[in-house]
Design an enzyme around this catalytic site. Structure first.
Site, PDB file in Angstrom:
ATOM      1  N   GLY A 227     113.793  23.771   6.520  1.00 13.93           N
ATOM      2  CA  GLY A 227     112.619  23.998   5.685  1.00 13.93           C
ATOM      3  C   GLY A 227     111.811  25.196   6.156  1.00 13.93           C
ATOM      4  N   SER A 228     110.501  25.092   6.031  1.00 12.19           N
ATOM      5  CA  SER A 228     109.618  26.243   6.248  1.00 12.19           C
ATOM      6  C   SER A 228     109.549  26.716   7.697  1.00 12.19           C
ATOM      7  CB  SER A 228     108.210  25.911   5.751  1.00 12.19           C
ATOM      8  OG  SER A 228     108.220  25.701   4.351  1.00 12.19           O
ATOM      9  N   THR A 229     110.110  25.982   8.626  1.00 14.85           N
ATOM     10  CA  THR A 229     110.137  26.465  10.010  1.00 14.85           C
ATOM     11  C   THR A 229     110.993  27.720  10.144  1.00 14.85           C
ATOM     12  OG1 THR A 229     111.955  24.940  10.527  1.00 14.85           O
ATOM     13  CG2 THR A 229     109.715  24.202  11.045  1.00 14.85           C
TER      14      THR A 229
END
Length: 577
Positions: free
Chosen positions: A297-299
């Site tokens: 995801g956004s990591t």
């Protein structure tokens, strides 16, 4: 006597008797020669074989187990030790036991009577009846009085950390050989070399001890891990509490030393007790942080931004128009959780805009973005030496379609392990250098591999600090007395080739920002009680672990103790998934 008498032949009976005598004496002589020859053969030619056969009936060479090396943490705290135990053995043809004695022994060693009887009488030669019993149990077994039952000194592995360090340390099995974890990976180092001794068996089947020592055992070598037991215990407890609080299925925590890449803690849930694993489900033994993959995801957004900064496509203040919260690429549409309007590049990270990250990514050649991901360690195993570690999934750039490049910018369409993710963030903690991940204690400085410039690493670190402040997606990750930075991640799980309504919440943080000492990565699998966003589910776990760990390590504070400022609940910004 007349001449007639002298000229007559002897009677036939006398001649036959003489022939028989010659034959008899000849046969006896031949038999004597055979016996003499056989005697010489036995005494000279087959002497060694016959002595061996005789000795086999009263002598036995037994293995003398070696003491296995200890596994300790970086401060010398024991994580695996070998304790003395006893094993019972017999020569089945020399056992004398009544049914009552067998029943008593079966109860003592916790074995079905039928199985015990097969072991005691079913084998043709030396056999173990029970292994690794406590000295007290072996003494009670001897007191039963079964003739031919003998004992032998051995060792049993004991794990003081129990379930807290189970998936990392692993365990040993038959023959005290490593079966999982570090015990398996470092088998050659930890295992000693067994010795041997000869025992004499008397007419009752009992061993006469210490007749001869053939070879002395050589003890194994101790092994120091990078783990700090204090931080490991802290991480495990916080992870367990977070899973219970969020009704999650599983989770993992990795704590790295940002300077050396050493793993200070690696915790997983669910887990098991390696000291009592008879009925443990195999899945509980997995070291999920190294063997299980998930979409990050956004990591992944900081790596996309770092690639664009390095390529000169953007600066931290470049404005990205995030449209009306959605963007169409071919037949597919990308969404943001909320309409944010124009955002600077650093605000794309702070507010975790999918559209912002996708637009930035599409300004880059696919190969440039792929190279950044690859240089940060994604797509290949982290080379820790741990059995079963995986490298995740990162397809070659020539296969990327525009929509795939756009979604990979915010962590969809690729998979990573938590250890890979934590390692990748070391480039933002140490001036753009990627550190190797170490499970063993290191000595001296560790040189990283340059991935981005120190200036770009500093710029991204500043953006990550904005994430943890009011207006970011993870204010709950703040730590009193310390400046912290990090990135949230919320990703749907792929089931049957499609995205399901099940989530993985994650957070990767660094502290303190003024001189990062720790990189902490948290993954919570399928939170089911209320929120499922990385900021609200995994952010608080980082806060608790980082605050306590920094103080345990004596890291100086770099912010006022009242620096934590939490926005009202309605102002919390969820990241896009």
């Amino acid at each position: 006597m007349s001449s007639a008498t002298l000229g007559r032949r002897a009677p036939p009976s006398i001649a036959l008797s003489h022939a028989r005598s010659v034959f008899l004496f000849g046969a006896l002589g031949a038999l004597f020669l055979v016996l003499v020859g056989r005697s010489l053969d036995l005494q000279w030619l087959e002497d060694a074989f016959l002595q061996g056969q005789g000795a086999a009936r009263y002598a036995r060479v037994l293995e003398v187990p070696a003491h296995r090396g200890r596994i300790v943490d970086r401060n010398g705290v024991a994580l695996a030790i070998s304790t003395p135990v006893k094993s019972l053995w017999v020569f089945p043809d020399k056992v004398e036991a009544t049914p009552a004695q067998l029943a008593e022994l079966a109860k003592l060693v916790d074995m079905p009577p039928r199985q015990l009887a097969l072991r005691m009488h079913g084998a043709d030669e030396f056999t173990y009846v029970a292994r690794r019993l406590s000295p007290e149990t072996a003494e009670r077994a001897e007191a039963i009085g079964i003739r031919g039952l003998n004992e032998q000194n051995e060792y049993r592995r004991y794990y003081p950390g129990g379930e807290v360090t189970a998936q990392l340390v692993g365990f040993t099995g038959d023959g005290d050989r490593g079966q999982e974890g570090i015990e398996l990976a470092q088998q050659a180092w930890l295992a000693g070399k067994p010795g041997s001794r000869r025992v004499i068996i008397d007419r009752r089947g009992d061993a006469v001890e210490d007749i001869a020592a053939i070879r002395a055992p050589q003890a194994g070598r101790d092994l120091a891990l990078s783990i700090d037991s204090r931080i490991q215990f802290l991480a495990f407890n916080e992870l367990q509490a977070a899973i219970a609080r969020n009704g999650a299925k599983a989770g993992s925590v990795v704590v790295l030393d940002a300077k050396s890449g050493e793993v200070l803690a690696l915790a997983n849930w669910p887990t098991y007790n390696p000291n009592r694993r008879e009925k443990v489900v195999r899945g509980r033994m997995r070291n999920r942080a190294l063997t299980d993959t998930f979409e990050p995801g956004s990591t992944m957004k900081p790596f996309t931004i770092a690639a664009a900064l390095a390529a000169g496509k953007v600066t931290p203040q470049t404005v990205i128009h995030t449209e009306a919260g959605q963007m169409t690429i071919g037949p597919d549409t990308i969404h943001d959780a909320h309409r944010a309007g124009p955002l600077t590049v650093e605000q794309v990270i702070q507010k975790s805009s999918n559209i912002g990250a996708a637009k930035i990514a599409l300004e880059l050649p696919a190969k440039t973005m792929w190279k950044m991901f690859t240089d940060a360690g994604f797509g290949s195993p982290p080379q820790t030496g741990f059995p079963g570690e995986v490298g995740g999934r990162l397809r070659p750039p020539r296969t990327w379609r525009p929509i795939e490049q756009a979604t990979m910018a915010y962590g969809h369409g690729l998979s990573v392990t938590l250890v890979q993710l934590a390692r990748g963030y070391t480039i933002f903690a140490d001036g753009g250098k990627l550190k190797p991940v170490e499970l063993l204690k290191t000595s001296g400085p560790v040189v990283g591999v340059p991935v981005i410039s120190p200036a770009i690493a500093h710029e991204v670190l500043h953006m990550l600090e904005m994430v943890t402040k009011p207006g970011g997606t993870a204010p709950e990750a703040q730590v009193a007395g310390y400046r912290v930075a990090g990135k949230t991640g919320t990703a749907r799980k792929v089931e049957g080739g499609v995205y399901a309504r099940r989530y993985v919440a994650s957070f990767v943080g660094l502290a303190p920002v003024s001189d990062p000492r720790l990189v902490i990565a948290i993954m919570i699998d399928e939170p089911s009680k209320g929120d499922y966003y990385g900021g609200s589910v995994a952010g608080p776990v980082f806060s608790h672990i980082a605050g306590a760990a920094l103080r345990l390590l004596g890291v100086p504070t770099d912010a006022p103790v009242d620096n934590v400022v939490l926005p009202p609940p309605e102002a919390l910004v969820p990241e896009d998934s």
